[in-house]
Design a protein around this motif. Structure first.
Motif, PDB file in Angstrom:
ATOM      1  N   MET A 239      17.980  22.614  47.884  1.00 26.94           N
ATOM      2  CA  MET A 239      19.224  23.282  47.625  1.00 26.94           C
ATOM      3  C   MET A 239      18.450  24.533  46.645  1.00 26.94           C
ATOM      4  N   THR A 240      18.760  25.659  46.990  1.00 26.41           N
ATOM      5  CA  THR A 240      18.408  26.744  46.245  1.00 26.41           C
ATOM      6  C   THR A 240      19.073  27.336  45.203  1.00 26.41           C
ATOM      7  N   ARG A 241      18.618  28.266  44.212  1.00 22.82           N
ATOM      8  CA  ARG A 241      19.297  28.563  43.206  1.00 22.82           C
ATOM      9  C   ARG A 241      20.546  29.424  43.663  1.00 22.82           C
ATOM     10  N   GLU A 242      20.463  30.095  44.687  1.00 21.94           N
ATOM     11  CA  GLU A 242      21.676  31.001  45.508  1.00 21.94           C
ATOM     12  C   GLU A 242      22.464  29.830  46.084  1.00 21.94           C
ATOM     13  N   ASP A 243      22.258  28.916  46.614  1.00 17.11           N
ATOM     14  CA  ASP A 243      23.183  28.015  47.052  1.00 17.11           C
ATOM     15  C   ASP A 243      23.995  27.343  45.834  1.00 17.11           C
ATOM     16  N   VAL A 244      23.399  26.825  44.839  1.00 17.71           N
ATOM     17  CA  VAL A 244      24.179  26.513  43.484  1.00 17.71           C
ATOM     18  C   VAL A 244      25.143  27.725  42.980  1.00 17.71           C
ATOM     19  N   PHE A 245      24.579  28.932  43.091  1.00 14.62           N
ATOM     20  CA  PHE A 245      25.317  30.084  42.479  1.00 14.62           C
ATOM     21  C   PHE A 245      26.559  30.244  43.280  1.00 14.62           C
ATOM     22  N   ALA A 246      26.431  30.114  44.748  1.00 13.70           N
ATOM     23  CA  ALA A 246      27.734  30.395  45.501  1.00 13.70           C
ATOM     24  C   ALA A 246      28.493  29.208  45.150  1.00 13.70           C
ATOM     25  N   GLY A 247      28.156  27.979  45.111  1.00 11.74           N
ATOM     26  CA  GLY A 247      28.894  26.934  44.630  1.00 11.74           C
ATOM     27  C   GLY A 247      29.711  26.858  43.489  1.00 11.74           C
ATOM     28  N   LEU A 248      28.894  27.444  42.489  1.00 13.83           N
ATOM     29  CA  LEU A 248      29.412  27.724  41.093  1.00 13.83           C
ATOM     30  C   LEU A 248      30.496  28.704  41.100  1.00 13.83           C
ATOM     31  N   LYS A 249      30.243  29.816  41.800  1.00 11.11           N
ATOM     32  CA  LYS A 249      31.423  30.827  41.751  1.00 11.11           C
ATOM     33  C   LYS A 249      32.496  30.331  42.378  1.00 11.11           C
ATOM     34  N   GLU A 250      32.592  29.342  43.458  1.00 12.24           N
ATOM     35  CA  GLU A 250      33.925  28.808  43.936  1.00 12.24           C
ATOM     36  C   GLU A 250      34.403  27.867  42.738  1.00 12.24           C
ATOM     37  N   VAL A 251      33.754  27.226  42.064  1.00 13.80           N
ATOM     38  CA  VAL A 251      34.359  26.395  40.774  1.00 13.80           C
ATOM     39  C   VAL A 251      34.900  27.292  39.901  1.00 13.80           C
ATOM     40  N   ILE A 252      34.413  28.546  39.576  1.00 13.55           N
ATOM     41  CA  ILE A 252      34.744  29.284  38.475  1.00 13.55           C
ATOM     42  C   ILE A 252      35.802  29.709  38.935  1.00 13.55           C
ATOM     43  N   GLY A 253      36.186  30.175  40.098  1.00 18.44           N
ATOM     44  CA  GLY A 253      37.323  30.809  40.756  1.00 18.44           C
ATOM     45  C   GLY A 253      38.436  29.757  40.776  1.00 18.44           C
ATOM     46  N   ILE A 254      38.421  28.460  40.754  1.00 23.02           N
ATOM     47  CA  ILE A 254      39.358  27.692  40.603  1.00 23.02           C
ATOM     48  C   ILE A 254      39.738  27.207  39.144  1.00 23.02           C
ATOM     49  N   ILE A 255      38.762  27.345  38.272  1.00 19.74           N
ATOM     50  CA  ILE A 255      38.935  27.151  36.771  1.00 19.74           C
ATOM     51  C   ILE A 255      39.465  28.244  36.106  1.00 19.74           C
ATOM     52  N   ARG A 256      38.869  29.565  36.637  1.00 16.58           N
ATOM     53  CA  ARG A 256      39.390  30.791  35.710  1.00 16.58           C
ATOM     54  C   ARG A 256      39.771  31.506  37.026  1.00 16.58           C
ATOM     55  N   PRO A 257      41.033  31.624  37.643  1.00 14.51           N
ATOM     56  CA  PRO A 257      41.613  31.889  39.006  1.00 14.51           C
ATOM     57  C   PRO A 257      41.555  33.828  38.592  1.00 14.51           C
ATOM     58  N   ASN A 258      41.767  34.096  37.427  1.00 13.90           N
ATOM     59  CA  ASN A 258      41.832  35.440  37.494  1.00 13.90           C
ATOM     60  C   ASN A 258      40.559  36.251  37.243  1.00 13.90           C
ATOM     61  N   THR A 259      39.452  35.526  37.503  1.00 15.62           N
ATOM     62  CA  THR A 259      37.972  36.092  37.568  1.00 15.62           C
ATOM     63  C   THR A 259      37.723  37.100  38.535  1.00 15.62           C
ATOM     64  N   ASP A 260      37.178  38.065  38.443  1.00 19.55           N
ATOM     65  CA  ASP A 260      36.651  39.003  39.332  1.00 19.55           C
ATOM     66  C   ASP A 260      35.347  38.350  40.018  1.00 19.55           C
ATOM     67  N   ILE A 261      35.503  37.215  40.893  1.00 20.56           N
ATOM     68  CA  ILE A 261      34.135  36.742  41.225  1.00 20.56           C
ATOM     69  C   ILE A 261      33.164  37.702  41.712  1.00 20.56           C
ATOM     70  N   PRO A 262      33.438  38.855  42.634  1.00 26.07           N
ATOM     71  CA  PRO A 262      32.228  39.506  42.916  1.00 26.07           C
ATOM     72  C   PRO A 262      31.379  40.180  41.892  1.00 26.07           C
ATOM     73  N   THR A 263      32.215  40.175  40.613  1.00 26.73           N
ATOM     74  CA  THR A 263      31.130  40.777  39.721  1.00 26.73           C
ATOM     75  C   THR A 263      30.398  39.574  38.688  1.00 26.73           C
TER      76      THR A 263
END
Length: 79
Positions: free
Chosen positions: A1-25
């Protein structure tokens, strides 16, 4: 697993925990508390969700990550 793979998964989790987050930023330097508004309860939820998503455990004795990149690096080290 690469850092980018983890980053993508982490952004998914952040979107669930903090739904008002502007994920692309969100990037590796994004600060969890200051920029994402992660408080102590959200941090606990984030940690549990990341542990479940990546089937790993955070070291309770390790310092708490402060940026998205630090979380990615911590996950990679634990895998």
């Amino acid at each position: 697993m690469t850092r980018e793979d983890v980053f993508a998964g982490l952004k998914e989790v952040i979107g669930i925990i903090r739904p008002n987050t502007d994920i692309p930023t969100v990037n590796f330097e994004t600060e969890l508390v200051r920029e994402l508004g992660i408080d102590s309860l959200s941090m606990m939820l984030l940690a549990l969700a990341v542990e479940e998503k990546f089937n790993m455990r955070f070291d309770p004795a390790a310092p708490m990550p402060t940026t998205v990149g630090e979380v990615c690096d911590t996950v990679l080290k634990a895998l």
